[in-house]
Design an enzyme around this catalytic site. Structure first.
Site, PDB file in Angstrom:
ATOM      1  N   LEU A 204      17.718 -39.050  32.927  1.00 14.41           N
ATOM      2  CA  LEU A 204      18.796 -38.616  32.030  1.00 14.41           C
ATOM      3  C   LEU A 204      19.977 -39.542  32.185  1.00 14.41           C
ATOM      4  O   LEU A 204      20.379 -39.822  33.314  1.00 14.41           O
ATOM      5  CB  LEU A 204      19.333 -37.256  32.500  1.00 14.41           C
ATOM      6  CG  LEU A 204      18.530 -35.999  32.303  1.00 14.41           C
ATOM      7  CD1 LEU A 204      19.316 -34.853  32.934  1.00 14.41           C
ATOM      8  CD2 LEU A 204      18.338 -35.736  30.813  1.00 14.41           C
ATOM      9  N   HIS A 205      20.536 -40.028  31.088  1.00 14.96           N
ATOM     10  CA  HIS A 205      21.799 -40.749  31.221  1.00 14.96           C
ATOM     11  C   HIS A 205      22.599 -40.809  29.922  1.00 14.96           C
ATOM     12  O   HIS A 205      23.716 -41.313  29.918  1.00 14.96           O
ATOM     13  CB  HIS A 205      21.566 -42.173  31.736  1.00 14.96           C
ATOM     14  CG  HIS A 205      20.992 -43.084  30.690  1.00 14.96           C
ATOM     15  ND1 HIS A 205      19.668 -43.071  30.351  1.00 14.96           N
ATOM     16  CD2 HIS A 205      21.567 -44.017  29.895  1.00 14.96           C
ATOM     17  CE1 HIS A 205      19.440 -43.959  29.408  1.00 14.96           C
ATOM     18  NE2 HIS A 205      20.587 -44.554  29.097  1.00 14.96           N
TER      19      HIS A 205
END
Ligand code: UD1
Length: 364
Positions: A204-205
């Site tokens: 996730l980013h």
């Protein structure tokens, strides 16, 4: 011939430029590799040079992190000096990060031709900084290297000159195919104590997922639920780590027994983890492609994708960031094994050859 100047800046650029750099070197053409320093931590940058066998950059700008405007501006100021000094015959940029648009804009204003690797991808979501970078970079590039036909269509719809569009295939897959065998020597599964084919991998980013407490918290809910069924490996991007701390989510995350947290991983360890995972959950662009290439089911935690071919032909499903949508898709995969998919045309490991041919033709 003046040098071909290849630009890298952030993590997803390295696997796109390594095969191109190697192909240009193989043909004895003059080349300069420039790293803007947008990503600078050892595990976000240097480890990729080592894993990909890419030499140290010839030029390092060291711009570091800052707001969009400051980061883009810093790159532009430093890159202009380099272009004036080195007089490249062409500047080649990749992908959609701030380094991409910054360097393309500088070069084109100095009348230096620009080649854009991974041109034509569109999420049609102008809230993504990457979408702005993609559209603007394509608009000012002389050579548009597209990974798939949908990208050609987007560029033609935007009125780009057909002559400048070169359907070359997906260069990330060059790196993947060059390194997949090497990655089997990775000891990452032992190191983090997970059993092959029996874990989920999550990354996730995206600001839209991690910069908003509600959205990040909904994804953590889904992780809690899925981790009741299977171990989950979560290499944490620095942006995400900062946000988890900011929202006080650490203790909740640390209490999930089946969750294996790691720092960002190198290319070979990460490839090994994808290859042996049961499912990947992600908001990354590149991972949607890598899972399609390796036939691993991918649950994309976004409402749109600039890589629709991974849905039409590959193993990808878009679910967004609502807890229930994520867990329902996980249950589907448990029941039916997920989409099988096929490998898109020209994702064959020869994209860097086709790009080099096009550059050589262009510079004649
Ligand atoms: C950038 C790209 C994104 C890409 C992603 C891959 C843009 C607009 N975004 O997002 O498209 O998918 O890289 O990783 O170019 N940080 C570190 N160490 C580093 C780099 C960053 O700690 O080496 C931290 C800093 O606190 C920084 C934050 O991460 O402020 C975000 O970094 P930044 O480069 O601004 O954006 P990414 O989220 O990495």
């Amino acid at each position: 011939m003046n040098p071909i100047l290849l630009v890298v800046g952030a993590r997803p650029n390295f696997m796109k430029m390594a095969p191109l750099h190697s192909e240009i070197k193989k043909r004895n053409l003059p080349v300069l590799l420039l790293h803007t320093g947008q990503h600078y931590d050892e595990d976000m940058s240097k480890v990729f040079f080592d894993d990909l066998g890419m030499p140290e950059p010839d030029i390092y700008l060291g711009v570091g992190s800052a707001s969009h405007a400051k980061q883009t501006a810093k790159i532009m100021i430093d890159f202009e000096e380099i272009c004036i000094k080195e007089k490249p015959s062409i500047v080649v940029v990749a992908g959609d990060v701030n380094s991409t648009i910054a360097c393309a804009l500088v070069a084109t204003k100095l009348s230096i031709p620009v080649g854009h690797v991974e041109a034509g991808l569109r999420s049609f979501d102008m809230n993504m900084p990457e979408e702005i970078n993609r559209i603007l970079t394509d608009r000012i590039s002389n050579l548009l290297f597209t990974p798939s036909k949908d990208a050609n269509e987007n560029l033609i719809n935007e009125g780009m000159n057909k002559e400048s569009i070169k359907l070359v295939g997906n260069i990330m897959i060059d790196s993947l195919l060059n390194n997949i065998e090497k990655s089997s020597a990775s000891k990452i599964h032992n190191k983090i104590k997970v059993e092959k084919e029996n874990y989920a991998l999550i990354t996730l980013h995206r600001p839209s997922n991690v910069d908003y407490e509600d959205n990040l918290s909904r994804i953590v809910n889904a992780i809690e639920i899925i981790s009741e069924d299977i171990k989950i490996v979560f290499p944490i991007h620095p942006r995400t780590a900062n946000m988890i701390e900011k929202f006080g989510l650490e203790s909740r995350i640390n209490q999930i027994p089946n969750l294996v947290l790691t720092k960002p991983l190198g290319y070979l360890d990460f490839l090994a983890l994808i290859k042996h995972s049961k499912v990947v959950l992600t908001d990354s662009g590149g991972l949607q492609e890598e899972t399609t290439s390796l036939g691993i089911p991918c649950i994309t935690l976004r409402d749109n994708t600039e890589r629709p071919i991974t849905i039409e032909q590959g193993t990808n499903v878009l679910v967004g960031n609502k807890t229930e949508k994520i867990t329902i898709e996980w249950e589907n995969i448990c029941r039916n094994g997920g989409k099988s998919g096929r490998i898109p045309e020209l994702w064959d490991g020869k994209t860097s050859e086709r790009i080099t041919n096009a550059i050589v033709d262009f510079l004649k």
